[in-house]
Write a protein that holds these residues in place. Sequence first.
Motif, PDB file in Angstrom:
ATOM      1  N   PHE A 175       0.850  -1.189   0.000  1.00 36.82           N
ATOM      2  CA  PHE A 175       0.000   0.000   0.000  1.00 36.82           C
ATOM      3  C   PHE A 175       0.885   1.238   0.000  1.00 36.82           C
ATOM      4  CE2 PHE A 175      -1.430   3.476   2.733  1.00 36.82           C
ATOM      5  CZ  PHE A 175      -2.525   3.935   2.019  1.00 36.82           C
ATOM      6  N   THR A 176       0.532   2.217  -0.841  1.00 37.51           N
ATOM      7  CA  THR A 176       1.342   3.422  -0.905  1.00 37.51           C
ATOM      8  C   THR A 176       0.529   4.573  -1.481  1.00 37.51           C
ATOM      9  OG1 THR A 176       3.477   4.293  -1.632  1.00 37.51           O
ATOM     10  CG2 THR A 176       2.315   2.870  -3.188  1.00 37.51           C
ATOM     11  N   VAL A 177       1.216   5.633  -1.878  1.00 31.77           N
ATOM     12  CA  VAL A 177       0.575   6.814  -2.466  1.00 31.77           C
ATOM     13  C   VAL A 177       1.193   7.049  -3.843  1.00 31.77           C
ATOM     14  CG1 VAL A 177       0.027   7.875  -0.249  1.00 31.77           C
ATOM     15  CG2 VAL A 177       2.224   8.364  -1.339  1.00 31.77           C
ATOM     16  N   PRO A 178       0.532   7.820  -4.704  1.00 38.50           N
ATOM     17  CA  PRO A 178       1.026   7.992  -6.077  1.00 38.50           C
ATOM     18  C   PRO A 178       2.468   8.480  -6.198  1.00 38.50           C
ATOM     19  CG  PRO A 178      -1.232   8.735  -5.949  1.00 38.50           C
ATOM     20  CD  PRO A 178      -0.812   8.431  -4.531  1.00 38.50           C
ATOM     21  N   THR A 179       2.888   9.370  -5.316  1.00 38.40           N
ATOM     22  CA  THR A 179       4.261   9.868  -5.429  1.00 38.40           C
ATOM     23  C   THR A 179       5.283   8.766  -5.158  1.00 38.40           C
ATOM     24  OG1 THR A 179       4.070  10.657  -3.141  1.00 38.40           O
ATOM     25  CG2 THR A 179       3.729  12.271  -4.893  1.00 38.40           C
ATOM     26  N   ILE A 180       4.962   7.841  -4.253  1.00 35.03           N
ATOM     27  CA  ILE A 180       5.865   6.724  -3.979  1.00 35.03           C
ATOM     28  C   ILE A 180       5.833   5.712  -5.128  1.00 35.03           C
ATOM     29  CG2 ILE A 180       6.422   4.866  -2.383  1.00 35.03           C
ATOM     30  CD1 ILE A 180       6.958   7.656  -1.290  1.00 35.03           C
ATOM     31  N   VAL A 181       4.662   5.486  -5.711  1.00 33.45           N
ATOM     32  CA  VAL A 181       4.582   4.629  -6.893  1.00 33.45           C
ATOM     33  C   VAL A 181       5.506   5.169  -7.978  1.00 33.45           C
ATOM     34  CG1 VAL A 181       3.107   3.771  -8.760  1.00 33.45           C
ATOM     35  CG2 VAL A 181       2.218   3.871  -6.426  1.00 33.45           C
ATOM     36  N   LYS A 182       5.461   6.466  -8.168  1.00 26.45           N
ATOM     37  CA  LYS A 182       6.306   7.118  -9.178  1.00 26.45           C
ATOM     38  C   LYS A 182       7.787   6.872  -8.890  1.00 26.45           C
ATOM     39  CE  LYS A 182       7.142  11.803 -11.046  1.00 26.45           C
ATOM     40  NZ  LYS A 182       6.798  11.534 -12.469  1.00 26.45           N
ATOM     41  N   MET A 183       8.187   7.011  -7.625  1.00 32.73           N
ATOM     42  CA  MET A 183       9.572   6.770  -7.244  1.00 32.73           C
ATOM     43  C   MET A 183       9.972   5.315  -7.469  1.00 32.73           C
ATOM     44  SD  MET A 183       9.668   9.009  -3.710  1.00 32.73           S
ATOM     45  CE  MET A 183      11.329   8.478  -3.276  1.00 32.73           C
ATOM     46  N   LEU A 184       9.094   4.391  -7.112  1.00 35.83           N
ATOM     47  CA  LEU A 184       9.387   2.969  -7.267  1.00 35.83           C
ATOM     48  C   LEU A 184       9.533   2.578  -8.735  1.00 35.83           C
ATOM     49  CD1 LEU A 184       6.915   1.506  -4.612  1.00 35.83           C
ATOM     50  CD2 LEU A 184       9.411   1.431  -4.488  1.00 35.83           C
ATOM     51  N   VAL A 185       8.693   3.175  -9.574  1.00 40.17           N
ATOM     52  CA  VAL A 185       8.678   2.811 -10.990  1.00 40.17           C
ATOM     53  C   VAL A 185       9.841   3.438 -11.748  1.00 40.17           C
ATOM     54  CG1 VAL A 185       7.387   3.167 -13.141  1.00 40.17           C
ATOM     55  CG2 VAL A 185       6.204   2.360 -11.089  1.00 40.17           C
ATOM     56  N   GLU A 186      10.229   4.662 -11.385  1.00 37.40           N
ATOM     57  CA  GLU A 186      11.240   5.373 -12.156  1.00 37.40           C
ATOM     58  C   GLU A 186      12.673   5.067 -11.709  1.00 37.40           C
ATOM     59  OE1 GLU A 186      10.163   9.499 -12.028  1.00 37.40           O
ATOM     60  OE2 GLU A 186       8.465   9.235 -13.406  1.00 37.40           O
ATOM     61  N   HIS A 187      12.827   4.373 -10.584  1.00 38.81           N
ATOM     62  CA  HIS A 187      14.178   4.056 -10.109  1.00 38.81           C
ATOM     63  C   HIS A 187      14.773   2.902 -10.930  1.00 38.81           C
ATOM     64  CE1 HIS A 187      17.376   2.863  -7.285  1.00 38.81           C
ATOM     65  NE2 HIS A 187      17.269   4.098  -6.813  1.00 38.81           N
ATOM     66  N   PRO A 188      16.068   2.965 -11.238  1.00 37.65           N
ATOM     67  CA  PRO A 188      16.697   1.905 -12.050  1.00 37.65           C
ATOM     68  C   PRO A 188      16.551   0.506 -11.463  1.00 37.65           C
ATOM     69  CG  PRO A 188      18.169   3.796 -11.835  1.00 37.65           C
ATOM     70  CD  PRO A 188      17.006   4.057 -10.925  1.00 37.65           C
ATOM     71  N   SER A 189      16.454   0.392 -10.141  1.00 37.88           N
ATOM     72  CA  SER A 189      16.391  -0.932  -9.510  1.00 37.88           C
ATOM     73  C   SER A 189      15.079  -1.656  -9.768  1.00 37.88           C
ATOM     74  CB  SER A 189      16.611  -0.798  -8.001  1.00 37.88           C
ATOM     75  OG  SER A 189      15.555  -0.065  -7.402  1.00 37.88           O
ATOM     76  N   VAL A 190      14.094  -0.981 -10.366  1.00 39.38           N
ATOM     77  CA  VAL A 190      12.811  -1.637 -10.617  1.00 39.38           C
ATOM     78  C   VAL A 190      12.986  -2.871 -11.505  1.00 39.38           C
ATOM     79  CG1 VAL A 190      12.210  -0.263 -12.675  1.00 39.38           C
ATOM     80  CG2 VAL A 190      10.392  -1.231 -11.247  1.00 39.38           C
ATOM     81  N   ASN A 191      14.002  -2.865 -12.354  1.00 38.10           N
ATOM     82  CA  ASN A 191      14.244  -4.012 -13.244  1.00 38.10           C
ATOM     83  C   ASN A 191      15.427  -4.872 -12.801  1.00 38.10           C
ATOM     84  OD1 ASN A 191      12.123  -3.417 -15.123  1.00 38.10           O
ATOM     85  ND2 ASN A 191      13.378  -1.725 -15.898  1.00 38.10           N
ATOM     86  N   ALA A 192      15.966  -4.559 -11.619  1.00 37.64           N
ATOM     87  CA  ALA A 192      17.138  -5.302 -11.144  1.00 37.64           C
ATOM     88  C   ALA A 192      16.758  -6.504 -10.288  1.00 37.64           C
ATOM     89  CB  ALA A 192      18.059  -4.377 -10.352  1.00 37.64           C
ATOM     90  N   TYR A 193      15.499  -6.595  -9.874  1.00 41.29           N
ATOM     91  CA  TYR A 193      15.066  -7.671  -8.982  1.00 41.29           C
ATOM     92  C   TYR A 193      13.831  -8.362  -9.547  1.00 41.29           C
ATOM     93  CZ  TYR A 193      18.111  -5.320  -5.607  1.00 41.29           C
ATOM     94  OH  TYR A 193      19.191  -4.761  -4.978  1.00 41.29           O
ATOM     95  N   ASP A 194      13.615  -9.563  -9.095  1.00 45.35           N
ATOM     96  CA  ASP A 194      12.436 -10.324  -9.498  1.00 45.35           C
ATOM     97  C   ASP A 194      11.224  -9.814  -8.725  1.00 45.35           C
ATOM     98  OD1 ASP A 194      10.524 -12.135 -10.228  1.00 45.35           O
ATOM     99  OD2 ASP A 194      11.474 -13.879  -9.273  1.00 45.35           O
ATOM    100  N   ARG A 195      10.274  -9.250  -9.429  1.00 47.26           N
ATOM    101  CA  ARG A 195       9.060  -8.730  -8.793  1.00 47.26           C
ATOM    102  C   ARG A 195       7.816  -9.444  -9.347  1.00 47.26           C
ATOM    103  NH1 ARG A 195       7.989  -5.573 -13.126  1.00 47.26           N
ATOM    104  NH2 ARG A 195       9.737  -4.497 -14.113  1.00 47.26           N
TER     105      ARG A 195
END
Length: 554
Positions: free
Chosen positions: A282-302
């Motif tokens: 659970f989060t807020v839109p600004t945190i979703v934005k941070m999670l999605v735009e950070h390079p590590s989003v594709n570095a781990y199995d999600r």
Amino acid sequence: MNSIVDMEHTNMTVSDPKGGLRPCSTRVMNLSNFLTQAARRHPEKVALVWGGQQWRWEEMEARVNAMAHALMTEFGVTKGDRILIQSSNCNQMFESMFACFRTGAVWVPANFRQTPDEVAYLAQASGATGVICNAAFPDHAKALSEQAPDIRFTIAIGDTAFGENYDAIVARNLGQIVYPVAVDRDDPCWFFFTSGTTGRPKAAVLTHGQMAFVVTNHLCDLMPGTNFDDASIVVAPLSHGAGVHQLCQVAHGVTTILLPSDRFDVDTVWSLVEKWKVTNLFTVPTIVKMLVEHPSVNAYDRSSLRYMIYAGAPMYRADQQKALQTLGCVLVQYFGLGEVTGAITVLPPAFHHADDGPHARIGTCGFERTGMQVEIQDDNGNPVKLGESGEICAIGPAVFAGYYQNPEANEKSFRNGWFRTGDLGHMDENGFVYITGRASDMYISGGSNVYPREIEEKILQHPDVSEVAIVGVPDPVWGEVGIAVCVLADGAKADAAGLAAWLDGKVSRYKLPKRYLFWDALPKSAYGKITKKMIREELTARGELDAPEAKLSA
């Protein structure tokens, strides 16, 4: 305990099997029983993870029993007492929720980022008689002892001089069994303080019966199919929406993972998602934005992630599309204030589309939650026609009991039984609700109403703009005009004149901002929200409200 809000009750009866009538009981389950149920079904399963520590469900149950026993026998806590919690996320804060519930006391969590004086006000406003305070906040403990005369005791999370150590208290009470205090539907369990975007925070009274519905509703509408094989990561303070979300996880025996420190680190979040096979957050839109735009989003199995639930503010379409393209069909949006514990509308994954085709529901916050009803009303409380704008109002079991000892606020917030959200919007012919903005955000320019949200959406379509907030300010000619405060994407070179030219023709001219300012970042609340109150405060601090009208950039 006497009623703490002005409520009207009626005597109700129900039919018994023999055709007679009997009084309708309001007795409900004490919410702390969720933990007991999880411990009975999954005693050896990991319940909570924080840093390098783990607790099994049977361990958590034992610790909560120990603290509940101490609260009642050593500190004199009785049903209805309010216990204030000043702490960042930790296992003790999580446990304190259930310990308070078990004793029949009211859990009063503070936003740990508030100042000592602000937290002392919360203690005063709630009538708190006890405090559980993290050792990292000695100034808060001092302010509480000096400014909140009703406080009888202070328990410290960690070693410190201002209170006895929480874990030491638990250790000497381990083995004690505490049966939950009997509660009725309207008995308070949680004082959920509003964020105070206008005026001082108010204590919204959440009750055992209300929250039982909310937990059921969340599990039904936000994360269906969630069970003991799942895991949930906490990326926001447990004092507010994240606490409600984690209560739902306990109800279904889901493992909760707390971030190892107060610092929000995107790489850490994704690494924990991979390690624990996290299925929801659970989060807020600004945190979703941070999670999605950070390079590590594709570095781990999600691949385990099924539900990324966001609320607290609408998500801009550009950010929504980016998240969907990156994460896939996992977004869940819900709309609902703390007073309705988030349960007003929902937009499930199936209604999130990255493209703008015929099936996309662009700009909507979803449809009514199960068991809830939404109505768009005019200024007199009458329902408007479908498609027409008005105030979004709600009724249903998720609506809170009222504000604690604040009859004026209660009078303003309820009308003909409907809770008034203060949000403006409309409903389409299929029942989807669209938010156009807060009533308090609207400003009047040249006699016409301007809703900043509409213009903000347009500006965010510019490839150089990452974030934007528009506020209305006084103007000697037009009455009010808009100031657009923008944050540019990395490496972007947009300026005020270029943005003004680009926006011209996309919205009516009277809606165009008078000025454009460029900041490195927008101020955000402790919950990651961009609030207009904070934007105004920052504009004042920077002297921008006194700047010449002709100024177009900063």
